[in-house]
Motif scaffolding. Structure first.
Motif, PDB file in Angstrom:
ATOM      1  N   ILE A   1       0.347   2.003   3.325  1.00  0.00           N
ATOM      2  CA  ILE A   1       0.194   0.616   3.786  1.00  0.00           C
ATOM      3  C   ILE A   1      -0.338   0.540   5.214  1.00  0.00           C
ATOM      4  O   ILE A   1      -0.411  -0.541   5.803  1.00  0.00           O
ATOM      5  CB  ILE A   1       1.493  -0.203   3.627  1.00  0.00           C
ATOM      6  CG1 ILE A   1       2.648   0.377   4.457  1.00  0.00           C
ATOM      7  CG2 ILE A   1       1.864  -0.333   2.162  1.00  0.00           C
ATOM      8  CD1 ILE A   1       3.905  -0.483   4.440  1.00  0.00           C
ATOM      9  N   GLY A   2      -0.723   1.679   5.772  1.00  0.00           N
ATOM     10  CA  GLY A   2      -1.432   1.704   7.036  1.00  0.00           C
ATOM     11  C   GLY A   2      -0.583   1.597   8.287  1.00  0.00           C
ATOM     12  O   GLY A   2      -1.101   1.301   9.361  1.00  0.00           O
TER      13      GLY A   2
ATOM     14  N   THR B   1      -1.683  -1.016  13.719  1.00  0.00           N
ATOM     15  CA  THR B   1      -0.969  -1.958  12.854  1.00  0.00           C
ATOM     16  C   THR B   1       0.520  -1.619  12.820  1.00  0.00           C
ATOM     17  O   THR B   1       1.367  -2.514  12.857  1.00  0.00           O
ATOM     18  CB  THR B   1      -1.546  -1.920  11.421  1.00  0.00           C
ATOM     19  OG1 THR B   1      -2.919  -2.273  11.470  1.00  0.00           O
ATOM     20  CG2 THR B   1      -0.800  -2.847  10.484  1.00  0.00           C
ATOM     21  N   GLY B   2       0.826  -0.328  12.765  1.00  0.00           N
ATOM     22  CA  GLY B   2       2.224   0.104  12.752  1.00  0.00           C
ATOM     23  C   GLY B   2       2.962  -0.323  14.008  1.00  0.00           C
ATOM     24  O   GLY B   2       4.114  -0.769  13.944  1.00  0.00           O
ATOM     25  N   ARG B   3       2.307  -0.211  15.152  1.00  0.00           N
ATOM     26  CA  ARG B   3       2.934  -0.634  16.421  1.00  0.00           C
ATOM     27  C   ARG B   3       3.214  -2.135  16.416  1.00  0.00           C
ATOM     28  O   ARG B   3       4.285  -2.580  16.828  1.00  0.00           O
ATOM     29  CB  ARG B   3       2.029  -0.298  17.602  1.00  0.00           C
ATOM     30  CG  ARG B   3       1.980   1.144  17.970  1.00  0.00           C
ATOM     31  CD  ARG B   3       1.146   1.331  19.249  1.00  0.00           C
ATOM     32  NE  ARG B   3       0.233   2.434  19.239  1.00  0.00           N
ATOM     33  CZ  ARG B   3       0.568   3.700  19.210  1.00  0.00           C
ATOM     34  NH1 ARG B   3       1.818   4.050  19.155  1.00  0.00           N
ATOM     35  NH2 ARG B   3      -0.337   4.654  19.219  1.00  0.00           N
ATOM     36  N   ALA B   4       2.239  -2.897  15.975  1.00  0.00           N
ATOM     37  CA  ALA B   4       2.404  -4.352  15.945  1.00  0.00           C
ATOM     38  C   ALA B   4       3.501  -4.761  14.971  1.00  0.00           C
ATOM     39  O   ALA B   4       4.355  -5.599  15.300  1.00  0.00           O
ATOM     40  CB  ALA B   4       1.080  -5.021  15.569  1.00  0.00           C
ATOM     41  N   ARG B   5       3.492  -4.177  13.797  1.00  0.00           N
ATOM     42  CA  ARG B   5       4.521  -4.512  12.797  1.00  0.00           C
ATOM     43  C   ARG B   5       5.897  -4.053  13.242  1.00  0.00           C
ATOM     44  O   ARG B   5       6.897  -4.730  12.983  1.00  0.00           O
ATOM     45  CB  ARG B   5       4.163  -3.880  11.447  1.00  0.00           C
ATOM     46  CG  ARG B   5       2.899  -4.399  10.794  1.00  0.00           C
ATOM     47  CD  ARG B   5       3.085  -5.641   9.954  1.00  0.00           C
ATOM     48  NE  ARG B   5       4.168  -5.562   9.016  1.00  0.00           N
ATOM     49  CZ  ARG B   5       4.115  -5.004   7.798  1.00  0.00           C
ATOM     50  NH1 ARG B   5       3.008  -4.444   7.378  1.00  0.00           N
ATOM     51  NH2 ARG B   5       5.175  -5.000   7.024  1.00  0.00           N
TER      52      ARG B   5
ATOM     53  N   THR C   1      13.939   2.707  10.567  1.00  0.00           N
ATOM     54  CA  THR C   1      14.493   3.747  11.425  1.00  0.00           C
ATOM     55  C   THR C   1      13.444   4.816  11.721  1.00  0.00           C
ATOM     56  O   THR C   1      13.314   5.276  12.857  1.00  0.00           O
ATOM     57  CB  THR C   1      15.736   4.375  10.774  1.00  0.00           C
ATOM     58  OG1 THR C   1      16.686   3.345  10.508  1.00  0.00           O
ATOM     59  CG2 THR C   1      16.376   5.420  11.651  1.00  0.00           C
ATOM     60  N   LEU C   2      12.684   5.200  10.711  1.00  0.00           N
ATOM     61  CA  LEU C   2      11.617   6.178  10.893  1.00  0.00           C
ATOM     62  C   LEU C   2      10.543   5.632  11.840  1.00  0.00           C
ATOM     63  O   LEU C   2      10.124   6.313  12.785  1.00  0.00           O
ATOM     64  CB  LEU C   2      11.017   6.519   9.533  1.00  0.00           C
ATOM     65  CG  LEU C   2       9.972   7.619   9.482  1.00  0.00           C
ATOM     66  CD1 LEU C   2       9.994   8.296   8.125  1.00  0.00           C
ATOM     67  CD2 LEU C   2       8.591   7.100   9.764  1.00  0.00           C
ATOM     68  N   LEU C   3      10.116   4.405  11.624  1.00  0.00           N
ATOM     69  CA  LEU C   3       9.098   3.799  12.481  1.00  0.00           C
ATOM     70  C   LEU C   3       9.611   3.644  13.912  1.00  0.00           C
ATOM     71  O   LEU C   3       8.863   3.867  14.868  1.00  0.00           O
ATOM     72  CB  LEU C   3       8.673   2.445  11.918  1.00  0.00           C
ATOM     73  CG  LEU C   3       7.920   2.494  10.588  1.00  0.00           C
ATOM     74  CD1 LEU C   3       7.817   1.094   9.983  1.00  0.00           C
ATOM     75  CD2 LEU C   3       6.545   3.119  10.753  1.00  0.00           C
ATOM     76  N   LEU C   4      10.863   3.275  14.056  1.00  0.00           N
ATOM     77  CA  LEU C   4      11.452   3.123  15.388  1.00  0.00           C
ATOM     78  C   LEU C   4      11.451   4.452  16.131  1.00  0.00           C
ATOM     79  O   LEU C   4      11.106   4.522  17.311  1.00  0.00           O
ATOM     80  CB  LEU C   4      12.877   2.569  15.281  1.00  0.00           C
ATOM     81  CG  LEU C   4      13.603   2.288  16.587  1.00  0.00           C
ATOM     82  CD1 LEU C   4      12.865   1.241  17.418  1.00  0.00           C
ATOM     83  CD2 LEU C   4      15.027   1.823  16.292  1.00  0.00           C
ATOM     84  N   ARG C   5      11.825   5.530  15.434  1.00  0.00           N
ATOM     85  CA  ARG C   5      11.831   6.854  16.059  1.00  0.00           C
ATOM     86  C   ARG C   5      10.423   7.230  16.506  1.00  0.00           C
ATOM     87  O   ARG C   5      10.236   7.732  17.606  1.00  0.00           O
ATOM     88  CB  ARG C   5      12.392   7.881  15.063  1.00  0.00           C
ATOM     89  CG  ARG C   5      12.508   9.270  15.599  1.00  0.00           C
ATOM     90  CD  ARG C   5      13.444   9.392  16.761  1.00  0.00           C
ATOM     91  NE  ARG C   5      14.817   9.307  16.325  1.00  0.00           N
ATOM     92  CZ  ARG C   5      15.856   9.654  17.048  1.00  0.00           C
ATOM     93  NH1 ARG C   5      15.673  10.158  18.254  1.00  0.00           N
ATOM     94  NH2 ARG C   5      17.065   9.517  16.610  1.00  0.00           N
TER      95      ARG C   5
END
Length: 146
Positions: A77-78, A99-103, A38-42
């Motif tokens: 974890i980058g 990396t965060g965008r790809a994951r 949820t945090l990454l999506l935001r």
């Protein structure tokens, strides 16, 4: 027990079951929890993939220290990085890494699949999912695009 209390308690149990299901799928495949996703999506929906940490906390319903604790393992974890504001040293941004965008794209596919499984026919009719979304919105349950 009143109908209102019974309904509220059912909603709490349903929410816990949803979290367990998403945590199992996201954790098993991507090593993150639903809260992490949820945090990454935001962040992924924010302009430039970054937000002031204080704005991120508000958007997620967390305290400033809560968002700092949530970001720490994602930074390790980058997937996320901390960016200072060039004009104001008191301000810090959380930003998705490449990396965060790809994951996040991979996680989003898993979350979509999980949600589709949850609301699949014949248990759920075509009109029931939008109705449920509307009812939850009346309780303050806004989606990630809100």
């Amino acid at each position: 027990m009143s109908d209102a209390l019974d309904t509220a308690l059912r909603l709490v149990r349903a929410q816990a079951a949803l979290v367990r299901r998403f945590d199992a799928r996201l954790g098993g495949l991507h090593g993150v929890s639903l809260a992490d996703f949820t945090l990454l999506l935001r962040l992924g929906q924010a302009p430039g993939g970054r937000m002031r940490r204080v704005d991120l906390a508000e958007a997620l319903g967390l305290t400033a220290s809560g968002v700092t604790r949530a970001l720490a393992p994602l930074e390790r974890i980058g997937l996320v990085t901390r960016e200072p504001d060039a004009r104001d040293a008191r301000v810090a941004y959380a930003s998705l890494t490449g990396t965060g965008r790809a994951r996040l794209k991979e996680m989003l596919a898993t979350a979509e699949e999980t949600a589709e499984d949850l609301f699949a026919a014949p248990a759920w009719g075509e009109e029931e999912v939008p109705l449920l979304a509307s009812l939850l919105a009346r309780l303050g349950g806004t989606g990630p695009r809100a």
